[in-house]
Design a protein around this motif. Structure first.
Motif, PDB file in Angstrom:
ATOM      1  N   ASN A  75     -22.437  50.079  27.068  1.00 46.90           N
ATOM      2  CA  ASN A  75     -21.192  49.175  26.553  1.00 46.90           C
ATOM      3  C   ASN A  75     -20.672  48.383  27.827  1.00 46.90           C
ATOM      4  O   ASN A  75     -19.829  48.683  28.547  1.00 46.90           O
ATOM      5  CB  ASN A  75     -20.071  50.622  26.161  1.00 46.90           C
ATOM      6  N   GLY A  76     -21.433  47.675  28.045  1.00 41.72           N
ATOM      7  CA  GLY A  76     -20.953  46.982  29.632  1.00 41.72           C
ATOM      8  C   GLY A  76     -19.783  45.781  28.896  1.00 41.72           C
ATOM      9  O   GLY A  76     -19.492  45.631  30.157  1.00 41.72           O
ATOM     10  N   SER A  77     -19.931  45.306  28.014  1.00 39.85           N
ATOM     11  CA  SER A  77     -18.875  44.656  27.237  1.00 39.85           C
ATOM     12  C   SER A  77     -17.635  45.175  27.609  1.00 39.85           C
ATOM     13  O   SER A  77     -16.321  44.941  27.947  1.00 39.85           O
ATOM     14  CB  SER A  77     -19.037  43.829  26.281  1.00 39.85           C
ATOM     15  N   ALA A  78     -17.622  46.015  26.881  1.00 40.58           N
ATOM     16  CA  ALA A  78     -16.014  47.503  26.947  1.00 40.58           C
ATOM     17  C   ALA A  78     -15.751  47.522  28.633  1.00 40.58           C
ATOM     18  O   ALA A  78     -15.010  47.418  28.216  1.00 40.58           O
ATOM     19  CB  ALA A  78     -16.205  48.781  26.051  1.00 40.58           C
ATOM     20  N   TYR A  79     -17.042  47.685  28.982  1.00 40.58           N
ATOM     21  CA  TYR A  79     -16.255  48.469  30.699  1.00 40.58           C
ATOM     22  C   TYR A  79     -16.078  46.872  31.415  1.00 40.58           C
ATOM     23  O   TYR A  79     -15.430  47.142  31.999  1.00 40.58           O
ATOM     24  CB  TYR A  79     -17.909  48.993  31.547  1.00 40.58           C
ATOM     25  N   ARG A  80     -17.044  45.847  31.293  1.00 40.34           N
ATOM     26  CA  ARG A  80     -16.484  44.265  31.325  1.00 40.34           C
ATOM     27  C   ARG A  80     -14.554  44.397  31.248  1.00 40.34           C
ATOM     28  O   ARG A  80     -13.603  43.408  31.959  1.00 40.34           O
ATOM     29  CB  ARG A  80     -17.472  43.795  31.454  1.00 40.34           C
ATOM     30  N   LEU A  81     -14.561  44.165  29.563  1.00 39.44           N
ATOM     31  CA  LEU A  81     -12.894  44.319  29.123  1.00 39.44           C
ATOM     32  C   LEU A  81     -11.884  44.768  30.561  1.00 39.44           C
ATOM     33  O   LEU A  81     -10.880  44.467  30.778  1.00 39.44           O
ATOM     34  CB  LEU A  81     -13.004  44.373  27.720  1.00 39.44           C
ATOM     35  N   LEU A  82     -12.335  46.488  30.482  1.00 41.57           N
ATOM     36  CA  LEU A  82     -11.784  47.579  30.790  1.00 41.57           C
ATOM     37  C   LEU A  82     -11.468  47.161  32.276  1.00 41.57           C
ATOM     38  O   LEU A  82     -10.512  47.259  32.786  1.00 41.57           O
ATOM     39  CB  LEU A  82     -12.082  48.571  31.179  1.00 41.57           C
ATOM     40  N   THR A  83     -12.304  46.595  33.183  1.00 41.55           N
ATOM     41  CA  THR A  83     -12.420  46.110  34.536  1.00 41.55           C
ATOM     42  C   THR A  83     -11.354  45.024  34.571  1.00 41.55           C
ATOM     43  O   THR A  83     -10.547  45.423  35.928  1.00 41.55           O
ATOM     44  CB  THR A  83     -13.815  45.725  35.305  1.00 41.55           C
ATOM     45  N   THR A  84     -11.743  44.307  33.784  1.00 38.01           N
ATOM     46  CA  THR A  84     -10.878  42.634  34.221  1.00 38.01           C
ATOM     47  C   THR A  84      -8.672  43.624  33.589  1.00 38.01           C
ATOM     48  O   THR A  84      -8.091  43.004  34.097  1.00 38.01           O
ATOM     49  CB  THR A  84     -11.172  41.550  32.537  1.00 38.01           C
ATOM     50  N   GLU A  85      -8.696  43.653  32.267  1.00 41.18           N
ATOM     51  CA  GLU A  85      -7.369  44.838  32.107  1.00 41.18           C
ATOM     52  C   GLU A  85      -7.272  45.419  32.615  1.00 41.18           C
ATOM     53  O   GLU A  85      -5.585  45.135  32.701  1.00 41.18           O
ATOM     54  CB  GLU A  85      -7.517  45.005  30.487  1.00 41.18           C
ATOM     55  N   LEU A  86      -7.389  45.960  33.504  1.00 44.57           N
ATOM     56  CA  LEU A  86      -6.919  46.682  33.744  1.00 44.57           C
ATOM     57  C   LEU A  86      -7.464  47.612  35.635  1.00 44.57           C
ATOM     58  O   LEU A  86      -6.774  48.644  35.639  1.00 44.57           O
ATOM     59  CB  LEU A  86      -7.111  48.734  32.712  1.00 44.57           C
ATOM     60  N   GLY A  87      -8.398  46.849  35.481  1.00 45.68           N
ATOM     61  CA  GLY A  87      -9.096  47.418  36.887  1.00 45.68           C
ATOM     62  C   GLY A  87      -8.222  47.746  37.827  1.00 45.68           C
ATOM     63  O   GLY A  87      -8.548  48.276  39.038  1.00 45.68           O
ATOM     64  N   GLY A  88      -6.796  46.358  37.688  1.00 47.22           N
ATOM     65  CA  GLY A  88      -6.385  46.260  39.049  1.00 47.22           C
ATOM     66  C   GLY A  88      -5.294  47.432  39.513  1.00 47.22           C
ATOM     67  O   GLY A  88      -4.626  47.408  39.919  1.00 47.22           O
ATOM     68  N   LYS A  89      -5.336  47.950  38.064  1.00 46.17           N
ATOM     69  CA  LYS A  89      -3.983  49.184  38.078  1.00 46.17           C
ATOM     70  C   LYS A  89      -4.168  50.634  38.889  1.00 46.17           C
ATOM     71  O   LYS A  89      -5.792  50.762  38.835  1.00 46.17           O
ATOM     72  CB  LYS A  89      -3.747  50.058  36.374  1.00 46.17           C
TER      73      LYS A  89
END
Length: 361
Positions: A75-89
């Motif tokens: 699920n690499g693409s899902a984790y990359r999107l989560l990092t981009t969208e929510l990683g800074g929260k």
């Protein structure tokens, strides 16, 4: 979790764990020597010190910790999107609202329910790994929408003929063969596009097969899968590709005509979603996903009769071949449920009349 930095460079970490009834245990204390404390500081670059000496963790660190400890499970693409969208929260009470807003945005973008469920499951896995290893005190999100919609979609014989005819007119000459292979051999798109040439095993004239290691497996296990539905047309395609493109590393490359149409060249197939979408549009077939070919293939395999009229493959066969690992997952893909043996043998899944050599000519 609370952390206290001592004057001698060491650190003391106190962590409370929750019992099944929700109550907290007494604090479990971990003492870090100065070297360990230094490493802990270095790993906390994405953290911010708040009152009381506790650390407030950003979600990006939870994801990084999950990937370091147990991988992405395909699920690499899902984790990359989560990092981009929510990683800074920061992972605190407000994170619940940030996560809900993220899910709402994905729904507005038209993402399917199964994709939303996958994002939720990945977020849940990262937070639980962080809680388990003491990075956060508890998981702030209590309601993860991991409901999945199981599709029951296989193509009809008419749809199959239209899709194959449209694939022959694609700029990518290799698209036809990818679809033809995937309709008989259950394989994910990401694995299909990257099957290496040495995955083809020619043990004998009657026993060729493809051996590969699926990227996405249960519990991230590295187990091989074996695909043996290789007819004479596929073997001829493999031999022809190897002869024309000796430097090609893949079984199913993208094959394109050069300017002027006098020669052809190959390139990695990559994500051929656009080529697939254009193929469906040209064929006039709707509501058929590339992943539905896995439904077609497993249904075909379980319905394929041998010379004596019995099924060539059984559920145990699929599990031993590494194609699927559980009866539940086979049930999701097998569309022969509720039919008797005669219906299985006579179903369109076992009677696809495709003549690649004539069609290509």
């Amino acid at each position: 979790m609370g952390i206290h930095w001592n004057a001698d460079g060491s650190a003391t970490i106190a962590k409370h764990y929750r019992r099944p009834d929700g109550s907290k245990t007494s604090a479990q204390v971990t003492v870090l020597n100065p070297t360990q404390a230094t490493l802990f500081r270095a790993g906390a670059e994405l953290c911010e010190r708040v009152e009381g000496g506790s650390l407030k963790i950003k979600f990006a660190r939870c994801i990084a910790h999950k990937l370091d400890t147990s991988g992405d499970g395909g699920n690499g693409s899902a984790y990359r999107l989560l990092t981009t969208e929510l990683g800074g929260k920061f992972v605190d009470k407000k994170f619940v609202f940030e996560f809900q807003k993220f899910i709402s945005r994905q729904r507005k973008l038209g993402k399917a329910q199964n994709t939303i469920a996958n994002y939720s499951a990945c977020c849940q896995a990262a937070l639980r790994a962080a809680e388990r290893d003491g990075l956060i005190e508890s998981v702030p999100v209590k309601d993860f929408d991991t409901r999945r919609e199981f599709r029951e979609r296989v193509w009809t014989e008419a749809e199959a003929e239209k899709i194959f005819a449209a694939a022959q007119r694609s700029r990518d000459r290799g698209l036809f063969w990818r679809i033809y292979f995937a309709a008989k051999n259950p394989v994910r798109k990401s694995d299909l596009a990257t099957l290496p040439r040495d995955a083809l095993k020619l043990v004998g004239p009657n026993t060729p097969y493809v051996k590969y290691y699926p990227r996405k497996t249960r519990k991230n296990s590295k187990k091989p899968a074996f695909l043996a539905e290789l007819d004479a047309d596929l073997l001829e395609f493999f031999a022809d590709t190897a002869k024309r493109f000796p430097d090609c590393l893949y079984l199913f490359p993208g094959i394109y005509q050069d300017a002027g149409g006098e020669s052809e060249s190959w390139r990695p197939a990559g994500d051929f979603k656009k080529a697939w979408s254009k193929c469906l549009e040209r064929a006039g077939v709707t509501d058929f996903h590339l992943h539905d070919l896995k439904h077609v293939a497993i249904t075909y395999m379980l319905g394929k009769p041998d010379g004596a009229g019995h099924r060539t493959y059984t559920r145990d066969s699929l599990k031993k071949l590494g194609i699927q690992h559980s009866d539940r997952s086979i049930d999701v893909y097998d569309q022969t449920k509720g039919m008797d043996e005669l219906a299985r043998v006579r179903g369109t899944k076992a009677e696809l009349k495709i003549e690649p050599k004539e069609a290509q000519g």
